[in-house]
Write an enzyme that holds these catalytic residues in place. Structure first.
Site, PDB file in Angstrom:
ATOM      1  N   TRP A 148       0.814  -1.210   0.000  1.00  0.00           N
ATOM      2  CA  TRP A 148       0.000   0.000   0.000  1.00  0.00           C
ATOM      3  C   TRP A 148       0.855   1.271   0.000  1.00  0.00           C
ATOM      4  CZ3 TRP A 148      -4.852   1.131  -1.061  1.00  0.00           C
ATOM      5  CH2 TRP A 148      -5.358   2.367  -0.674  1.00  0.00           C
ATOM      6  N   GLU A 205      -0.547  -1.651  -5.779  1.00  0.00           N
ATOM      7  CA  GLU A 205      -1.883  -1.322  -5.294  1.00  0.00           C
ATOM      8  C   GLU A 205      -2.246   0.124  -5.652  1.00  0.00           C
ATOM      9  OE1 GLU A 205      -2.543  -2.496  -1.187  1.00  0.00           O
ATOM     10  OE2 GLU A 205      -1.019  -4.058  -1.348  1.00  0.00           O
ATOM     11  N   TRP A 425      -2.187 -12.522   5.561  1.00  0.00           N
ATOM     12  CA  TRP A 425      -1.613 -11.223   5.929  1.00  0.00           C
ATOM     13  C   TRP A 425      -2.006 -10.958   7.384  1.00  0.00           C
ATOM     14  CZ3 TRP A 425       1.788  -7.719   4.173  1.00  0.00           C
ATOM     15  CH2 TRP A 425       1.913  -6.546   4.943  1.00  0.00           C
TER      16      TRP A 425
END
Length: 447
Positions: A148, A205, A425
């Site tokens: 991210w 992402e 995750w």
């Protein structure tokens, strides 16, 4: 039927818990290595920063029994520079070479019990991953690029034929060939990290879709992502001819059908990927103004949003776009999303909130290992067996999370749907007995 189904699942979960807690963390046997090759993919993300506040060194993958149950460990993350290169020498917030390969790991945190000395060519997490692989033959370690926070410049790297060639070459040189920079006269140097990483995982992402504010986004990202995969596959195969090994290429893909269409050429990308992990979490979270599920198998009855997100929506979305079933690996969370100030009574689901729930490291985000203790603090566990999700509620604070029952239900879904495996995750969210990882492995074991 509902009480019977609940008792049956409860009994199955109790048996699963008994099996995963009783099984010792055995060393990798020939049978284990065979299972790694022939069975489902079992992937876990190891976070670079987990060695700090979460006190989760690589050694815990061994002592918990997680390493012997996984096929792949994805190291999060490698960064991408503005000029489109893999690098580890960024400034504050842009990299952590100390954690990666410079930090002398003390004996009590070392996989083999031997302490690092200052200035050895390979220290830190990378050195420990090398030791973990030596102890668990067949375990693959992948460098995950982006994530991210570090997807900012993927679009630059993928933009032209020349930029793609240079980007891929820099990543292979840095991570697979192990030519780590010697930044301070200590660890690093030509070939110092060779053999730690087996392949590349792309966590862009997202192509042509908003991610973190500031990300570079271009309409041509969609076709350039496919071209980038093709370049990675070409150069990885060429490097493999010198190492006499196959170097895997994987990618992390979104759950949102709109992001799928904006950034990915469906069937085409799987020509180059060994497999892809699919986001199976963060469907809802503390950014919402009411409680909800973050990782349900199916959209729950009475859900206030239509359309809504779920595992089934994500997987069906990729299948409809031409993804091969056996190349889709379902992501599951080892953490929960939480809210506080919940009003409206009942079981707390779909109720208004005042904000994120207080938590250990970040408001609204808590590891499974902490959430599993909350029933002793007055929380009640609630389940929706049809939708495949669970939550904790104490009348004021609400947490949506995956416990062993939900993980097992998802493993059965993976088997029934013909998917390629499961991904977690992140591994530092599990407890010291690796309960969720062992449940994942048990649910995907071919008897």
């Amino acid at each position: 039927m509902r009480p019977f189904r609940h008792r049956r699942l409860t009994a199955l979960v109790a048996l699963t818990t008994l099996l995963v807690t009783a099984a010792p963390p055995a060393a990798a046997s020939a049978h284990d290595r065979s299972e790694r090759r022939a069975g489902y993919h079992r992937v876990g993300y190891f976070t670079q920063w987990g060695i700090y506040g979460r006190a989760f060194p690589v050694k815990k993958l061994d002592t918990s029994g997680a390493a012997s149950r996984l096929t792949h460990v994805n190291y999060a993350f490698g960064n991408v520079s503005e000029d489109g290169r893999c690098y580890v020498d960024g400034g504050p917030g842009e990299g952590d070479a100390w954690a990666d390969y410079q930090r002398p790991v003390p004996a009590e945190e070392s996989v083999d019990g031997v302490a690092d000395a200052w200035g050895e060519p390979l220290n830190g997490n990378f050195g420990q991953l090398a030791k973990l692989k030596a102890k668990h033959p067949g375990l693959k370690v992948m460098i995950s690029l982006g994530g991210w926070s570090w997807s900012t410049y993927f679009s630059n790297a993928a933009r032209t034929d020349a930029s793609r060639k240079a980007f891929v070459a820099s990543c292979i040189d840095l991570y697979l060939k192990g030519n780590l920079p010697n930044l301070d006269g200590g660890s690093g140097g030509p070939g110092s990290g060779a053999g730690v990483f087996d392949g590349i995982d792309l966590d862009w992402e997202w192509p042509n879709w908003p991610g973190e504010p500031g990300n570079v986004i271009r309409v041509e990202d969609r076709e350039n992502f496919t071209k980038l995969l093709a370049e990675f596959r070409k150069q990885l195969d060429a490097y493999g001819r010198t190492t006499h090994e196959h170097h895997p290429l994987t990618a992390f893909l979104p759950a949102n059908p709109a992001a799928m269409d904006a950034g990915f050429e469906g069937r085409k990308i799987f020509k180059y990927l060994d497999f892809a992990t699919v986001q199976g979490y963060d469907f809802h979270g503390s950014w919402d103004a009411r409680t909800n599920q973050q990782s349900a198998l199916r959209v729950p009855a009475g859900a206030p949003d239509s359309p809504d997100f779920s595992v089934e929506v994500a997987i069906d979305g990729w299948l409809a776009r031409g993804a091969p079933r056996d190349k889709l690996v379902l992501g599951i969370p080892y953490y929960g999303q939480g809210w506080t100030g919940v009003t409206g009574g009942g079981n707390g689901l779909f109720r208004p909130v005042t904000g994120p729930a207080p938590a250990t490291h970040a408001a609204g985000y808590e590891d499974y290992k902490k959430l599993k203790t909350l029933p002793a603090d007055g929380y009640t566990v609630h389940r929706d067996l049809r939708a495949g999700h669970a939550w904790l509620f104490d009348g004021t604070t609400f947490w949506t999370y995956d416990d062993p029952a939900v993980v097992l239900q998802k493993m059965l879904y993976i088997r029934r749907t013909g998917l390629g495996g499961a991904m977690a995750w992140s591994l530092d969210g599990d407890d010291d007995n690796a309960t969720l990882t062992k449940t994942m492995s048990l649910g995907l074991t071919t008897w």
